[in-house]
Design a protein around this motif. Sequence first.
Motif, PDB file in Angstrom:
ATOM      1  N   ALA A  87       9.613   4.485  -9.361  1.00 21.53           N
ATOM      2  CA  ALA A  87      10.662   4.504  -9.630  1.00 21.53           C
ATOM      3  C   ALA A  87      11.245   5.294 -10.867  1.00 21.53           C
ATOM      4  N   ASP A  88      10.129   4.439 -11.600  1.00 22.35           N
ATOM      5  CA  ASP A  88      10.294   5.200 -13.351  1.00 22.35           C
ATOM      6  C   ASP A  88       9.780   6.908 -12.902  1.00 22.35           C
ATOM      7  N   LEU A  89       7.827   6.875 -12.326  1.00 22.89           N
ATOM      8  CA  LEU A  89       7.533   8.262 -12.816  1.00 22.89           C
ATOM      9  C   LEU A  89       8.227   8.329 -12.335  1.00 22.89           C
ATOM     10  N   LYS A  90       9.243   8.750 -11.242  1.00 20.33           N
ATOM     11  CA  LYS A  90      10.209  10.537 -10.546  1.00 20.33           C
ATOM     12  C   LYS A  90      11.345  10.687 -11.523  1.00 20.33           C
TER      13      LYS A  90
ATOM     14  N   PRO B  40      11.462  12.487 -14.992  1.00 19.16           N
ATOM     15  CA  PRO B  40      11.165  13.483 -16.214  1.00 19.16           C
ATOM     16  C   PRO B  40      10.655  12.861 -17.474  1.00 19.16           C
ATOM     17  N   ASP B  41      11.611  12.379 -18.163  1.00 22.38           N
ATOM     18  CA  ASP B  41      11.838  11.654 -18.803  1.00 22.38           C
ATOM     19  C   ASP B  41      11.004   9.737 -18.822  1.00 22.38           C
ATOM     20  N   MET B  42      10.254   9.345 -17.461  1.00 19.24           N
ATOM     21  CA  MET B  42       9.507   8.802 -17.942  1.00 19.24           C
ATOM     22  C   MET B  42       8.155   9.300 -17.396  1.00 19.24           C
ATOM     23  N   ASP B  43       7.531  10.370 -17.487  1.00 19.76           N
ATOM     24  CA  ASP B  43       6.272  10.658 -16.823  1.00 19.76           C
ATOM     25  C   ASP B  43       5.447   9.786 -17.229  1.00 19.76           C
ATOM     26  N   ILE B  44       4.051  10.455 -17.353  1.00 17.90           N
ATOM     27  CA  ILE B  44       2.649   9.957 -17.794  1.00 17.90           C
ATOM     28  C   ILE B  44       2.254  10.766 -18.839  1.00 17.90           C
ATOM     29  N   THR B  45       3.565  11.645 -18.788  1.00 19.45           N
ATOM     30  CA  THR B  45       3.250  12.647 -20.124  1.00 19.45           C
ATOM     31  C   THR B  45       4.276  11.259 -21.242  1.00 19.45           C
ATOM     32  N   ALA B  46       5.032  11.316 -20.777  1.00 14.81           N
ATOM     33  CA  ALA B  46       5.586  10.287 -21.938  1.00 14.81           C
ATOM     34  C   ALA B  46       5.891   8.859 -22.249  1.00 14.81           C
ATOM     35  N   ALA B  47       4.471   8.087 -21.455  1.00 15.71           N
ATOM     36  CA  ALA B  47       3.735   7.360 -21.958  1.00 15.71           C
ATOM     37  C   ALA B  47       2.854   7.429 -22.879  1.00 15.71           C
ATOM     38  N   GLU B  48       2.192   8.513 -22.537  1.00 18.50           N
ATOM     39  CA  GLU B  48       0.998   8.400 -23.883  1.00 18.50           C
ATOM     40  C   GLU B  48       1.482   9.587 -24.785  1.00 18.50           C
ATOM     41  N   LYS B  49       2.636   9.253 -24.885  1.00 16.70           N
ATOM     42  CA  LYS B  49       3.492  10.023 -26.388  1.00 16.70           C
ATOM     43  C   LYS B  49       3.690   8.372 -26.854  1.00 16.70           C
ATOM     44  N   GLN B  50       4.346   7.014 -26.165  1.00 13.61           N
ATOM     45  CA  GLN B  50       4.349   5.746 -26.479  1.00 13.61           C
ATOM     46  C   GLN B  50       3.192   5.698 -27.302  1.00 13.61           C
TER      47      GLN B  50
ATOM     48  N   MET C 225       0.665  -1.105  -0.286  1.00 17.21           N
ATOM     49  CA  MET C 225      -0.042   0.008   0.184  1.00 17.21           C
ATOM     50  C   MET C 225       1.523   1.503   0.284  1.00 17.21           C
ATOM     51  N   SER C 226       1.961   1.146   0.699  1.00 17.18           N
ATOM     52  CA  SER C 226       3.007   2.239   0.684  1.00 17.18           C
ATOM     53  C   SER C 226       3.268   3.287  -0.600  1.00 17.18           C
ATOM     54  N   TYR C 227       3.796   1.549  -1.618  1.00 14.61           N
ATOM     55  CA  TYR C 227       4.234   1.922  -3.115  1.00 14.61           C
ATOM     56  C   TYR C 227       3.158   2.388  -3.343  1.00 14.61           C
ATOM     57  N   TYR C 228       1.992   1.908  -3.256  1.00 13.56           N
ATOM     58  CA  TYR C 228       0.590   2.069  -4.296  1.00 13.56           C
ATOM     59  C   TYR C 228       0.160   3.313  -3.699  1.00 13.56           C
ATOM     60  N   ALA C 229       0.267   4.336  -2.925  1.00 18.86           N
ATOM     61  CA  ALA C 229      -0.246   5.219  -2.630  1.00 18.86           C
ATOM     62  C   ALA C 229       0.256   6.412  -2.918  1.00 18.86           C
ATOM     63  N   GLU C 230       2.332   5.682  -2.681  1.00 24.22           N
ATOM     64  CA  GLU C 230       3.384   7.251  -2.732  1.00 24.22           C
ATOM     65  C   GLU C 230       3.072   7.172  -4.423  1.00 24.22           C
ATOM     66  N   LEU C 231       2.756   5.837  -5.498  1.00 26.49           N
ATOM     67  CA  LEU C 231       2.225   6.088  -6.187  1.00 26.49           C
ATOM     68  C   LEU C 231       1.162   6.821  -7.162  1.00 26.49           C
ATOM     69  N   THR C 232       0.469   6.378  -6.363  1.00 33.94           N
ATOM     70  CA  THR C 232      -1.316   7.670  -6.934  1.00 33.94           C
ATOM     71  C   THR C 232      -1.252   9.022  -6.615  1.00 33.94           C
ATOM     72  N   GLU C 233       0.333   9.108  -5.296  1.00 31.48           N
ATOM     73  CA  GLU C 233       0.355  11.157  -5.266  1.00 31.48           C
ATOM     74  C   GLU C 233       1.004  11.095  -6.342  1.00 31.48           C
ATOM     75  N   ILE C 234       1.940  10.856  -7.024  1.00 29.44           N
ATOM     76  CA  ILE C 234       2.912  11.550  -7.606  1.00 29.44           C
ATOM     77  C   ILE C 234       2.150  11.247  -9.084  1.00 29.44           C
ATOM     78  N   ILE C 235       1.589  10.237  -9.567  1.00 27.15           N
ATOM     79  CA  ILE C 235       0.835  10.139 -10.541  1.00 27.15           C
ATOM     80  C   ILE C 235      -0.891  11.240 -10.754  1.00 27.15           C
ATOM     81  N   SER C 236      -1.116  11.691  -9.139  1.00 20.82           N
ATOM     82  CA  SER C 236      -1.948  12.153  -9.743  1.00 20.82           C
ATOM     83  C   SER C 236      -0.907  14.283  -9.447  1.00 20.82           C
ATOM     84  N   GLN C 237      -0.065  14.964  -9.673  1.00 21.70           N
ATOM     85  CA  GLN C 237       0.607  15.562  -9.380  1.00 21.70           C
ATOM     86  C   GLN C 237       0.333  15.754 -11.460  1.00 21.70           C
ATOM     87  N   GLN C 238       1.018  14.431 -11.789  1.00 20.09           N
ATOM     88  CA  GLN C 238       1.415  14.330 -13.018  1.00 20.09           C
ATOM     89  C   GLN C 238       0.686  14.967 -14.119  1.00 20.09           C
TER      90      GLN C 238
END
Length: 134
Positions: free
Chosen positions: A62-65, A67-77, A17-30
Amino acid sequence: NKNIPVITLKAKRRKKMSYYAELTEIISQQQQGKEGTAVFYVGEQLKDMAKRSEVTAELLLADLKNPDMDITAAEKQLKAYADKNHGKNKCFCISPDVAEKIFREFYGLPQDEETAEKSKPKHEEQIIDLGDFL
């Protein structure tokens, strides 16, 4: 064997849950300011993938931290896939299974059990020995 640490199921759940909680926080920010866009929905699908697998959540975190691997980069894929396979139309559709495959390749994620099950053939081939009918 008092020196062997015992990890309880509760502790494992807390770690997951801590991985998931931190992950959702990062995604929400992005996602901020991008509601209703493709980038927003990339984040939603990544959250769904992370729910199913602790390994996926940890690797995505780890990847979403980066900037070259953020959700915008994934959308470009996804956009690159659509441009290559559907032409340069203003509108395109990529199924969730294809999108997940693209994300797994982009982030170097292993298949989780659910994804592996989907990729297995539905029916195993059966060999029929005609001698059995004689």
